[in-house]
Design a protein around this motif. Structure first.
Motif, mmCIF file in Angstrom:
data_model
loop_
_atom_site.group_PDB
_atom_site.id
_atom_site.type_symbol
_atom_site.label_atom_id
_atom_site.label_comp_id
_atom_site.label_asym_id
_atom_site.label_seq_id
_atom_site.Cartn_x
_atom_site.Cartn_y
_atom_site.Cartn_z
ATOM 1 N N SER A 196 1.568 -4.846 5.596
ATOM 2 C CA SER A 196 1.306 -3.410 5.553
ATOM 3 C C SER A 196 0.924 -2.961 4.144
ATOM 4 O O SER A 196 -0.058 -2.238 3.952
ATOM 5 N N SER A 237 3.428 3.409 3.585
ATOM 6 C CA SER A 237 3.399 2.096 4.229
ATOM 7 C C SER A 237 4.736 1.771 4.879
ATOM 8 O O SER A 237 4.789 1.210 5.969
ATOM 9 N N SER A 260 -0.050 -3.896 9.500
ATOM 10 C CA SER A 260 1.200 -3.916 10.254
ATOM 11 C C SER A 260 0.999 -4.441 11.670
ATOM 12 O O SER A 260 1.923 -4.997 12.257
#
Length: 87
Positions: A53, A72, A25
């Motif tokens: 991610s 996530s 991310s």
């Protein structure tokens, strides 16, 4: 006639997956900030953030489950705020 060569599913490492999702991310946030600096904030940067991610979770977590996707996406929500703040 057919041989069963099915591999057992790898076990999921949640801590490693969370670290991978966080690192992935961060790459997405970098893309978001670059797009923002160019004056074109688009949904593509959010898609890149989500894909990075989940891929990071998969790489360090071993496999992706529903729990991994949910964790996530929580990281994606938080990092979207961070990217918006940095931009």
């Amino acid at each position: 006639m057919f041989l069963d060569n099915a591999q057992p599913a790898p076990s999921e490492n949640i801590i490693g997956g969370l670290v991978g999702a966080l690192l992935g991310s961060v790459l997405g946030v970098i893309v978001m900030v670059i797009f923002g600096q160019l004056g074109r904030f688009s949904a593509i940067s959010g898609l890149i953030l989500a894909v990075c991610s989940i891929k990071g979770y998969e790489m360090l977590g071993g496999t992706v489950s529903k729990k991994g996707i949910a964790l996530s996406m929580l990281i994606v929500l938080g990092m979207t705020y961070v990217g918006n703040y940095l931009d």
